[in-house]
Structure formats: structure tokens, C-alpha cells
Design an enzyme around this catalytic site. Structure first.
Site, short mmCIF file in Angstrom:
data_model
loop_
_atom_site.label_atom_id
_atom_site.label_comp_id
_atom_site.label_asym_id
_atom_site.label_seq_id
_atom_site.Cartn_x
_atom_site.Cartn_y
_atom_site.Cartn_z
N ASP A 121 0.82 -1.21 0.00
CA ASP A 121 0.00 0.00 0.00
C ASP A 121 0.86 1.26 0.00
OD1 ASP A 121 -2.75 -0.93 0.02
OD2 ASP A 121 -2.26 -1.84 1.95
N HIS A 139 -0.39 -1.17 -4.77
CA HIS A 139 -1.62 -0.37 -4.78
C HIS A 139 -1.24 1.08 -4.50
CE1 HIS A 139 -5.69 0.42 -2.48
NE2 HIS A 139 -5.61 1.12 -3.60
N MET A 144 -2.02 4.72 -3.77
CA MET A 144 -3.02 5.69 -3.30
C MET A 144 -2.33 7.04 -3.32
SD MET A 144 -4.59 3.22 -0.37
CE MET A 144 -3.17 2.14 -0.48
N MET A 162 -12.60 -1.18 -3.47
CA MET A 162 -12.31 -0.80 -2.08
C MET A 162 -13.56 -1.02 -1.24
SD MET A 162 -9.13 0.12 -2.17
CE MET A 162 -9.10 0.43 -0.40
N GLY A 221 -6.75 4.48 3.11
CA GLY A 221 -5.88 5.30 3.95
C GLY A 221 -5.37 4.58 5.18
N PHE A 222 -6.15 3.64 5.67
CA PHE A 222 -5.77 2.99 6.92
C PHE A 222 -6.16 1.53 6.91
CE2 PHE A 222 -6.69 7.45 7.61
CZ PHE A 222 -5.51 7.88 8.21
N GLY A 223 -5.38 0.72 7.62
CA GLY A 223 -5.76 -0.67 7.86
C GLY A 223 -6.75 -0.74 9.01
N GLY A 224 -7.36 -1.89 9.17
CA GLY A 224 -8.19 -2.15 10.35
C GLY A 224 -9.52 -1.43 10.38
N ASP A 231 -10.39 -4.97 -1.25
CA ASP A 231 -9.40 -4.40 -0.34
C ASP A 231 -10.10 -3.62 0.77
OD1 ASP A 231 -7.13 -3.45 0.83
OD2 ASP A 231 -6.42 -2.32 -0.91
N GLY A 232 -9.95 -4.15 2.00
CA GLY A 232 -10.46 -3.44 3.17
C GLY A 232 -11.45 -4.27 3.96
N GLY A 233 -11.09 -4.56 5.21
CA GLY A 233 -12.02 -5.26 6.10
C GLY A 233 -12.31 -6.70 5.72
N GLY A 276 -5.13 -7.21 5.63
CA GLY A 276 -4.04 -6.71 6.46
C GLY A 276 -4.19 -7.19 7.87
N SER A 277 -5.06 -6.53 8.62
CA SER A 277 -5.19 -6.87 10.04
C SER A 277 -5.62 -8.32 10.26
CB SER A 277 -6.14 -5.90 10.74
OG SER A 277 -7.29 -5.67 9.95
#
Ligand code: DX5
Ligand code: ZN
Length: 225
Positions: free
Chosen positions: A39, A70, A72, A141, A146-149, A176-178, A198-199
Site C-alpha cells: 500500500d 496499490h 493511493m 475498495m 488510507g488505513f488498515g483495520g 481491499d479493506g475489512g 491486512g489486520s
């Protein structure tokens, strides 16, 4: 890189130990990661800052699978050659990052990489209707980047629409995300094949306890059965 629509897990090293990227990448690959997701954030297109081409180049020798970068960032075009030189296999740009995504995708392929296009949650599937033959991957997305988790935002209707639009073209749908064992089945059922996490992959583990990464990835795979 031959085309394969089976489900792939792409851990995002945004959730890794930033002082130990080489060992973290080796650990997730040893534990069964299919791709490695990187990222890149610029503190401008998204409100967070990570790393740039020299860091990505330093990751390259550690990545034996697919280095999925990726971006951003805005603008994208001035940096395409630097990411090609850094060794990206897939380079993904956001459709919202500039007025000329068509040119950007052509330039990414022209530089020898697979070209990805990412869609923020507020961007409709139809935005890529005229890009389908220029792209190798559409990244949907399921958080605001912008952020993980962050909490998963349900985009299954968009994924389904994209899957229909793609038809039998060799285009991946990446989420990508959650992504975790509770959300992965929803997005795979809708048509996704690349799951960034990620998390949900890094939680509870470390390079000294890499088997936790393996268990976390197995929990995602098991959720799909
Ligand atoms: C978000 C990044 C994601 C992020 C995913 O801007 O693009 O790749 O790291 O993290 P999780 O899986 O924790 O939502
Ligand atoms: Zn990402």
C-alpha cells in the site's frame, strides 16, 4: 504471471512490522500467501503516508510470489516508470486520482506491468465500462482508503455488476479493506478472486510466531468452504 481465477490471499504489509519488512514478507509467503499487497500512500490522495519506490524496490528480492502495488497517490503518471523499475508485477492506480485513467492504464502496461484500476466505495462499477480491455485487475475498495483495520463496507452489488461486465475477459476482481473470515465469503460469492487482508492476517502473529499468520490465512480459506 498466467491468469487464474481461483481465490488468492494477498496480505497487506501495511499491517506488518515496519522495522522488519523483509522477514515479514518471507514469513507470510512461507505461510501460504499467494500475492503480497503493498500500500503506497502519499498523504495527499489519502490522509496517510507510507513508502515510495526505493522501499518497494528493497522489498522486491523478498517477494517470490506476485508483488501487487496499490498506489493511493495523485498524480500517478510521473511515478509509473519508478514502480516498474522497483519491480512491481501489478500496479494499481485509483480512478479518482486524476482525469486520465485511460492514459495511465496504457502507460502501466507500456512499462511492462499488469495494470490495475481501483474504485473507492463511492465510485460506481460503470466508471470502468470503457477500461475493461485496458485493465488486468479491478480493485474494489471496501473501506475508504488510507488505513488498515477499518470496518468493511458492503460492496457486493458492485462486485456482482463488475463480474457481469467483465464476462470472460482475463480481469481479476480484488477486494481491499475489512476482509476477514466473516466478509470473505460474501465477496467471493459475488465474484471476487483476490482478497487483500491486512489486520486479519497479521493479527496475533509476528516473525517469531509466523504460524499465526498461517492460521489466520487458513481461517479465511476455511470460511469459503
Ligand atoms: C487501505 C489499504 C488496505 C488495507 C487493508 O487503504 O489499501 O490494503 O491495508 O487493511 P485491512 O485488511 O486491515 O482492512
Ligand atoms: Zn491496498
Amino acid at each position: 504471471m498466467s491468469f487464474d481465477r481461483s481465490v488468492k490471499i494477498a496480505p497487506s504489509i501495511l499491517s506488518a512490522d515496519f522495522a522488519n519488512f523483509g522477514a515479514e514478507i518471507r514469513a507470510i509467503e512461507d505461510q501460504g500467501a499467494d500475492w503480497v499487497h503493498i500500500d503506497v500512500m502519499d498523504g495527499h490522495f489519502v490522509p496517510n503516508l507510507t513508502f515510495g519506490p526505493p522501499a518497494v524496490k528493497a522489498f522486491r528480492p523478498h517477494v517470490k510470489t506476485v508483488m501487487d502495488v496499490h498506489l493511493m497517490i495523485a498524480p500517478v503518471d510521473p511515478y509509473i516508470d519508478a514502480y516498474a523499475e522497483a519491480g512491481a508485477d501489478v500496479l494499481t492506480a485509483h480512478i479518482e486520482a486524476g482525469p486520465h485513467i485511460h492514459r495511465t492504464l496504457q502507460a502501466i502496461r507500456g512499462a511492462g506491468m499488469k495494470a490495475g484500476v481501483a474504485l473507492n466505495p463511492g465510485t460506481p462499477a460503470e466508471a470502468v465500462a470503457h477500461l475493461l480491455d485496458l485493465t488486468d485487475l479491478i480493485c474494489v475498495m471496501t473501506v475508504n482508503p488510507g488505513f488498515g483495520g477499518q470496518k468493511f463496507i458492503d460492496m457486493t452489488a458492485k462486485i456482482r455488476t463488475l463480474r457481469e461486465m467483465i464476462g470472460d475477459r482475463p480481469v481479476h476482481i480484488e477486494i481491499d479493506g475489512g476482509v476477514d473470515p466473516s466478509t470473505a465469503p460474501l465477496v467471493v460469492e459475488a465474484g471476487a478472486d483476490v482478497l487483500v487482508a491486512g489486520s486479519a492476517v497479521f493479527r496475533g502473529g509476528s516473525v517469531d510466531q509466523p504460524e499465526v499468520y498461517g492460521q489466520n490465512m487458513m481461517a479465511i480459506r476455511d470460511s469459503l468452504k
